[in-house]
Design an enzyme around this catalytic site. Structure first.
Site, PDB file in Angstrom:
ATOM      1  N   THR A   1       0.630  -1.200   0.130  1.00 21.89           N
ATOM      2  CA  THR A   1      -0.066   0.114   0.090  1.00 21.89           C
ATOM      3  C   THR A   1       0.849   1.255   0.114  1.00 21.89           C
ATOM      4  OG1 THR A   1      -1.474  -1.343   1.221  1.00 21.89           O
ATOM      5  CG2 THR A   1      -1.988   1.232   1.208  1.00 21.89           C
TER       6      THR A   1
ATOM      7  N   TYR B   1       5.970 -12.512   4.401  1.00 20.14           N
ATOM      8  CA  TYR B   1       4.638 -11.777   3.663  1.00 20.14           C
ATOM      9  C   TYR B   1       4.267 -12.522   2.467  1.00 20.14           C
ATOM     10  CZ  TYR B   1       2.042  -8.022   1.440  1.00 20.14           C
ATOM     11  OH  TYR B   1       0.927  -7.342   0.663  1.00 20.14           O
TER      12      TYR B   1
ATOM     13  N   LYS C   1       2.492 -12.490   7.567  1.00 24.00           N
ATOM     14  CA  LYS C   1       1.335 -11.985   7.156  1.00 24.00           C
ATOM     15  C   LYS C   1       0.930 -12.608   5.883  1.00 24.00           C
ATOM     16  CE  LYS C   1      -0.042  -7.666   4.453  1.00 24.00           C
ATOM     17  NZ  LYS C   1       0.219  -6.630   3.566  1.00 24.00           N
TER      18      LYS C   1
ATOM     19  N   VAL D   1      -2.323  -6.752   8.941  1.00 24.22           N
ATOM     20  CA  VAL D   1      -1.510  -5.583   8.253  1.00 24.22           C
ATOM     21  C   VAL D   1      -2.634  -4.946   7.284  1.00 24.22           C
ATOM     22  CG1 VAL D   1       0.398  -5.105   7.001  1.00 24.22           C
ATOM     23  CG2 VAL D   1       0.576  -6.642   8.560  1.00 24.22           C
TER      24      VAL D   1
END
EC number: 4.3.3.7
Length: 292
Positions: free
Chosen positions: A44, A132, A162, A204
């Site tokens: 993001t 991730y 994540k 997250v």
């Protein structure tokens, strides 16, 4: 360190450059609103379009403003192992508390390659690591058996994941394999409530950029097992979760932030295009439903 509402911070731009003043105000607002951690230079945060100097500066500003009040989990991944190591070392120098290491993208390494990549980084860095996994973006999928093996090899270094695979069964598989102390974090806002029931500890989040207090309240309720309150807040937030992807992310989030704060511009970097008029209508409606 890894729990609750952790926004994957959008990186504000103005006139095609990093808007450091807006970023400082944004981080203060996030902390004041109850966010339990911060992720600079995640997806993001448009990390793919930051140059290296900007990448390291964004992390440094985040760590400076946070000043130990909440943990800073710095995005440091790359499709090149040596570049990831460089980002990781720069993140530590900048004052980050942990690393977020995405699966190498484009290369499509095997599971053996993923084991070697993350092991190499764990052996040469000092900060705790959150893996991730986002196969929808990277193509590469860190399979549960690989996650379990990495935690087995580095139980005091690779502490968390994540997961944005969308497969909630992995929470159970990884919990059974790695144990309950391995901290699993959702990477999908709409799945966070179900994730808590299975053993995840937070998210997250994209939505927390725009609704940090609502997200913090939701995660507090879910973390405490108050699922009646958590469901109520989840239903208030759910249209916003979906609206954040009404157009290519983070354009909808930045548009929403520009509506909330005159100091946050909606600017994105190519190849991300500005939020379309159709997506703006979806975001407007979702913000209204959330009471923003």
């Amino acid at each position: 360190m890894f729990s609750g509402s952790i926004p994957a911070l959008a990186t504000p731009f103005r006139d095609e450059t990093f808007d450091e003043d807006a970023y400082r105000r944004f981080i203060e607002w996030q902390i004041e609103s109850g966010s339990s951690g911060l992720v600079p230079c995640g997806t993001t945060g448009e990390s793919a379009t930051l140059d290296n100097d900007e990448h390291h500066r964004v992390i440094a500003v985040c760590a400076e403003v946070a000043a130990g009040r909440v943990p800073v989990i710095a995005g440091a991944g790359s499709n090149d192992t040596q570049t990831a190591l460089w980002h990781a070392k720069e993140a530590q120098i900048a004052g980050a508390d942990a690393l977020l290491l995405v699966a190498p993208y484009y290369n499509r390494p095997s599971q053996e390659g993923l084991l070697a990549h993350f092991s190499y980084l764990a052996e040469r860095t000092e900060l705790p690591i959150m893996l991730y996994n986002v196969p929808g973006r990277t193509v590469t999928d860190i399979l549960p058996e690989t996650v379990v093996e990495l935690h087995r090899r580095f139980p005091e270094k690779i502490l968390s994941i994540k997961d944005a695979s969308g497969d909630l069964s992995r929470v159970v598989t990884q919990r059974m394999g790695a144990g309950p102390d391995f901290c699993q974090i959702s990477g999908d806002d709409p799945l966070a409530l179900a994730g808590y029931a299975l053993g995840q500890k937070g998210c997250v989040s994209v939505t927390a950029n725009v609704a940090p207090k609502l997200c913090a309240d939701f995660h507090k309720a879910a973390g405490e097992g108050d699922f009646a309150t958590a469901r109520e807040l989840n239903e208030r937030l759910y249209p916003l979760h979906k609206a954040m992807f009404a157009d290519a992310s983070p354009a909808p989030a930045k548009y929403a932030l520009s509506k909330l704060h005159d100091w946050f511009a909606p600017d994105v970097r190519l190849p991300i295009a500005p939020c379309s008029d159709a997506a703006k209508k979806v975001v407007d409606k979702a913000m209204e439903l959330a009471g923003l």
